[in-house]
Design a protein around this motif. Structure first.
Motif, mmCIF file in Angstrom:
data_model
loop_
_atom_site.group_PDB
_atom_site.id
_atom_site.type_symbol
_atom_site.label_atom_id
_atom_site.label_comp_id
_atom_site.label_asym_id
_atom_site.label_seq_id
_atom_site.Cartn_x
_atom_site.Cartn_y
_atom_site.Cartn_z
ATOM 1 N N TYR A 112 0.756 -1.175 -0.028
ATOM 2 C CA TYR A 112 0.022 0.012 0.047
ATOM 3 C C TYR A 112 0.758 1.326 -0.113
ATOM 4 O O TYR A 112 1.844 1.430 0.789
ATOM 5 N N ALA A 122 -6.465 6.163 -8.398
ATOM 6 C CA ALA A 122 -5.939 5.173 -8.152
ATOM 7 C C ALA A 122 -6.301 4.936 -6.193
ATOM 8 O O ALA A 122 -6.171 3.823 -5.993
ATOM 9 N N LYS A 123 -6.508 6.115 -5.740
ATOM 10 C CA LYS A 123 -6.942 5.984 -4.383
ATOM 11 C C LYS A 123 -8.412 5.958 -4.076
ATOM 12 O O LYS A 123 -8.963 6.003 -3.117
ATOM 13 N N THR A 168 -10.495 3.554 -1.779
ATOM 14 C CA THR A 168 -10.070 3.675 -0.414
ATOM 15 C C THR A 168 -10.732 4.888 0.249
ATOM 16 O O THR A 168 -9.991 5.418 1.265
ATOM 17 N N PRO A 213 0.240 9.192 -4.949
ATOM 18 C CA PRO A 213 -0.689 8.272 -5.773
ATOM 19 C C PRO A 213 -1.863 9.291 -6.375
ATOM 20 O O PRO A 213 -2.386 10.068 -5.571
ATOM 21 N N GLU A 248 -3.205 3.780 -2.202
ATOM 22 C CA GLU A 248 -3.214 2.907 -3.412
ATOM 23 C C GLU A 248 -2.774 1.747 -3.337
ATOM 24 O O GLU A 248 -1.567 1.304 -2.467
ATOM 25 N N SER A 249 -3.381 0.488 -3.481
ATOM 26 C CA SER A 249 -3.179 -1.008 -3.325
ATOM 27 C C SER A 249 -2.248 -1.403 -4.606
ATOM 28 O O SER A 249 -2.820 -1.161 -5.683
#
Length: 347
Positions: free
Chosen positions: A234, A261-262, A265, A257, A270-271
């Motif tokens: 992460y 991309a986030k 969540t 990020p 970002e994963s």
């Protein structure tokens, strides 16, 4: 991070499991503001007369006297301990699997507190009631004012037993909750004039200035905030996290990020799969120090070991849930300042 928590994919579940680098929640706030008297275990009992405190939800708790039977989230209890305020019970990561104090327990003697729950969604309402609590104190990682680590399933029962106080650590710089915890500790009878306490505050200010100078002198050093689980890596953005927002304000150059991309969540992080752990170039990597995450020395992924910052030994620890006392926050600032001062440009 357990697969069960990941599957829920609620920010609250993911973040408690340690995957997030900033924290948040999606459930409703809890807490009753009914008054109640209690025993005399804390130094707070030294203060006589009525007690009141307005928390970061805008709610004011009023009692006939300063609460003595205090129950708090582990990190809050650790901060209050540094200011000379004792608690009767704690909930949240307190004891590791080998029986040692969790990193979030700070300098507390965990053998002298009742642990109501040590993991996510674990909170013994029966033990809580037996403590005859005067007040429950926790942090809050969302705009709704959700009390951290108070289970959704039992929050209403918990709220009926004692009023609650919430200190926000959401979308603000570290200095704000530090000041609020200072104020809370003072109201509870903490000795804020003790040499150890005033010295810690001075050292924090000095460390912050050192970090500001380091960031200004090395603007090209890129820092990435990361956290590891078995399945994913992460990368945190600076939004919402009290420590990263503060460090960014001091000039630290962070990996950010993109918002897209986030999105899943709520804008926190970002994963990445371990195959894509090299997506963002970084000269320094700050890694989540919570016991629910995999620590750098235990990461076996080849892609991790190939990262320039890892090969250069430029990996330091980070506390996404900092203990909100100046004494415990000093090393967080100092370690980052030193890392930037001595880092080689490797990204």
């Amino acid at each position: 991070m357990s697969n069960a928590r990941t599957a829920r994919f609620s920010r609250r579940g993911i973040l408690a499991a340690g995957g997030a680098l900033g924290l948040g929640a999606l459930v409703t706030a809890c807490g009753s503001e009914d008054s109640k008297d209690g025993g005399s275990e804390s130094k707070a009992s030294a203060k006589s007369g009525p007690w009141s405190f307005k928390d970061d939800r805008g709610k004011t708790v009023q009692l006939d006297k300063a609460p003595a039977n205090i129950v708090a989230f582990t990190g809050v209890a650790a901060a209050l301990h540094d200011y000379g305020v004792s608690v009767k019970g704690v909930f949240g990561p307190t004891r590791t699997q080998d029986g040692k104090p969790d990193v979030q327990a700070g300098d507390m003697d965990i053998s002298k507190v009742t642990i109501l729950g040590n993991t996510w969604d674990q909170f013994s309402v029966e033990k809580y009631a037996a403590l005859a609590p005067d007040v429950l104190i926790s942090t809050m990682f969302d705009a709704a004012g959700t009390l951290w680590y108070v289970p959704e399933a039992s929050k209403d029962k918990i709220a009926k037993l004692a009023p609650s106080v919430g200190i926000s650590v959401y979308d603000r710089q570290l200095t704000a909750p530090l000041q609020r915890m200072w104020e809370l500790a003072e109201s509870l009878g903490g000795d804020l004039k003790a040499a150890k306490v005033t010295d810690a505050k001075k050292r924090f200010e000095e460390a912050s200035e050192r970090l500001r100078k380091a960031a200004k002198a090395h603007p090209d050093i890129k820092v990435m905030a990361g956290s590891a689980s078995q399945e994913l890596f992460y990368v945190s953005g600076t939004n919402f996290s009290v420590d990263l927002e503060y460090f960014k304000a001091l000039g630290v150059n962070f990996v950010e990020p993109p918002e897209k991309a986030k999105a899943k969540t709520g804008g926190w992080f970002e994963s990445l799969s371990w195959e894509n752990v090299d997506k963002y170039p970084a000269d320094i990597i700050m890694m989540d120090d919570r016991s629910s995450t995999i620590q750098p020395a235990d990461i076996t992924e080849a892609t991790w070991k190939k990262l320039p910052a890892v090969k250069a030994g430029q990996v330091i620890s980070r506390s996404p849930e900092p203990i909100l006392s100046y004494d415990k926050c000093v090393p967080l600032v100092e370690n980052l300042a030193k890392a930037i001062e001595t880092a080689k440009k490797v990204a």
